[in-house]
Design a protein around this motif. Sequence first.
Motif, PDB file in Angstrom:
ATOM      1  N   GLY A  68    -101.162  18.938 -28.440  1.00  0.00           N
ATOM      2  CA  GLY A  68     -99.943  18.200 -28.114  1.00  0.00           C
ATOM      3  C   GLY A  68     -99.229  18.785 -26.915  1.00  0.00           C
ATOM      4  O   GLY A  68     -98.751  18.058 -26.037  1.00  0.00           O
ATOM      5  N   GLY A  69     -99.159  20.127 -26.863  1.00  0.00           N
ATOM      6  CA  GLY A  69     -98.530  20.789 -25.727  1.00  0.00           C
ATOM      7  C   GLY A  69     -99.279  20.555 -24.432  1.00  0.00           C
ATOM      8  O   GLY A  69     -98.671  20.346 -23.372  1.00  0.00           O
ATOM      9  N   ALA A  70    -100.618  20.577 -24.504  1.00  0.00           N
ATOM     10  CA  ALA A  70    -101.432  20.340 -23.306  1.00  0.00           C
ATOM     11  C   ALA A  70    -101.254  18.915 -22.803  1.00  0.00           C
ATOM     12  O   ALA A  70    -101.171  18.680 -21.585  1.00  0.00           O
ATOM     13  N   LEU A  71    -101.185  17.947 -23.726  1.00  0.00           N
ATOM     14  CA  LEU A  71    -100.967  16.556 -23.318  1.00  0.00           C
ATOM     15  C   LEU A  71     -99.613  16.402 -22.634  1.00  0.00           C
ATOM     16  O   LEU A  71     -99.492  15.730 -21.609  1.00  0.00           O
ATOM     17  N   PHE A  72     -98.595  17.058 -23.190  1.00  0.00           N
ATOM     18  CA  PHE A  72     -97.248  16.978 -22.613  1.00  0.00           C
ATOM     19  C   PHE A  72     -97.202  17.590 -21.217  1.00  0.00           C
ATOM     20  O   PHE A  72     -96.584  17.025 -20.300  1.00  0.00           O
ATOM     21  N   ALA A  73     -97.847  18.733 -21.040  1.00  0.00           N
ATOM     22  CA  ALA A  73     -97.749  19.452 -19.767  1.00  0.00           C
ATOM     23  C   ALA A  73     -98.706  18.924 -18.698  1.00  0.00           C
ATOM     24  O   ALA A  73     -98.344  18.833 -17.520  1.00  0.00           O
ATOM     25  N   ALA A  74     -99.928  18.581 -19.100  1.00  0.00           N
ATOM     26  CA  ALA A  74    -100.929  18.154 -18.118  1.00  0.00           C
ATOM     27  C   ALA A  74    -100.895  16.660 -17.852  1.00  0.00           C
ATOM     28  O   ALA A  74    -101.180  16.207 -16.736  1.00  0.00           O
ATOM     29  N   TRP A  75    -100.540  15.866 -18.869  1.00  0.00           N
ATOM     30  CA  TRP A  75    -100.537  14.413 -18.732  1.00  0.00           C
ATOM     31  C   TRP A  75     -99.201  13.858 -19.236  1.00  0.00           C
ATOM     32  O   TRP A  75     -99.154  13.133 -20.235  1.00  0.00           O
ATOM     33  N   PRO A  76     -98.098  14.177 -18.581  1.00  0.00           N
ATOM     34  CA  PRO A  76     -96.767  13.804 -19.100  1.00  0.00           C
ATOM     35  C   PRO A  76     -96.552  12.303 -19.215  1.00  0.00           C
ATOM     36  O   PRO A  76     -95.858  11.852 -20.133  1.00  0.00           O
ATOM     37  N   ILE A  77     -97.128  11.532 -18.304  1.00  0.00           N
ATOM     38  CA  ILE A  77     -96.939  10.079 -18.385  1.00  0.00           C
ATOM     39  C   ILE A  77     -97.664   9.536 -19.613  1.00  0.00           C
ATOM     40  O   ILE A  77     -97.127   8.709 -20.360  1.00  0.00           O
ATOM     41  N   ALA A  78     -98.889  10.010 -19.843  1.00  0.00           N
ATOM     42  CA  ALA A  78     -99.642   9.576 -21.022  1.00  0.00           C
ATOM     43  C   ALA A  78     -98.925  10.005 -22.299  1.00  0.00           C
ATOM     44  O   ALA A  78     -98.885   9.262 -23.291  1.00  0.00           O
TER      45      ALA A  78
END
Length: 378
Positions: A68-78
């Motif tokens: 979840g943290g990686a999605l937030f930081a690397a792919w914030p729009i997604a």
Amino acid sequence: MFDYETMRLIWWALLGALLIGFAITDGFDLGVAVLLPFLGKNDTERRVIINSIGATWEGNQVWFVTAGGALFAAWPIAYSVAFSGFYFALLLTLFALFMRPIGFDYRSKLPSQTWRNSWDIALFVGGFVPALIFGVAFGNLLQGVPFHFDNDMRIFYTGSFWALLNPFALAAGLLSLSMLIMHGAVYLQLKTEGDINQRCKKVVTVSAIITLVIFAVAGFWVTHIDGYHITTEILPNAPSNPLAKMVSKGPGLWLDNYAHCPVLWVIPALAFIAGVATIVLSKIDRTGLAFITSSLVLTSVILTAGVSMFPFLMPSSLALSSSLTVWDASSSLTTLKIMFWVTVIFLPIVVAYTTWAFRVMRGKITLEHIQQNDHTAY
């Protein structure tokens, strides 16, 4: 050291690795929770089942939090689109996951059978709901999510929670549920003996067959649903701007990557090979190897979905040009580079710690162990 295109590809691969790590580690926890009311025929047997994951379930959730943290930081729009569109589904999943720590801690506090049966149901819900909804989410991603951006990049989502529960998405949810039950049964067979162990063998066989059948049906189904394809020039080193492209959709387009690179068919084929191997290894009590092949089934299914969708992260069924891809939904190059080196340092530590924890806590949980540790075991 790496250009923008390379860093985007690396983070797409890392996100996939984190999701696979979560599925393999926390996945068997979910599967064991679903099996709890069915494989435990009395209170002591159910405590054996609970304590088989009691020492590791909390650490396994690190993969979920990290993904979840990686999605937030690397792919914030997604991340923002996912939490806008799937808000109620994710909220339901989180509430279901709350059942696990509460259930583990409170179930055996009172001797009342009604009290304990109630918490067994809560633990079942805590395993069943997330296992189903994770698959439903993937099923909806393959069909496209009804969202679009305006010129100011504001998100507009027009779907509903009930629309997520469409036939294809439910089939994907059942696939997720059945393969996690299989994975949980293999792990439970590895950690138990006697009657519970024998019951697990039957569950492994049935759930593995169901998993492979649904996977085959879903694969055929994918050829008839609309896939997505970028029709304009791809600029992998350009700044993230989802609206700077054109996208088309049509039946069978999710198979384009396999047509362009036939060697990718090895990935879904591996799921069937590993599934059959899991059944055989479980029957002959080679449970350590069965756990590895069961993990390969999960890995292959997730990779099949990821490779089919590449480079799309979240296609839009409402406005095709708003679809999010690897090339236009990422953070800045500087952010991706900083996160990359943080990951290089800390991911091996997480893997090493997880491996060490499982090694230290290896061994079977028996009825005698529960009886001798009645006041300290879950």
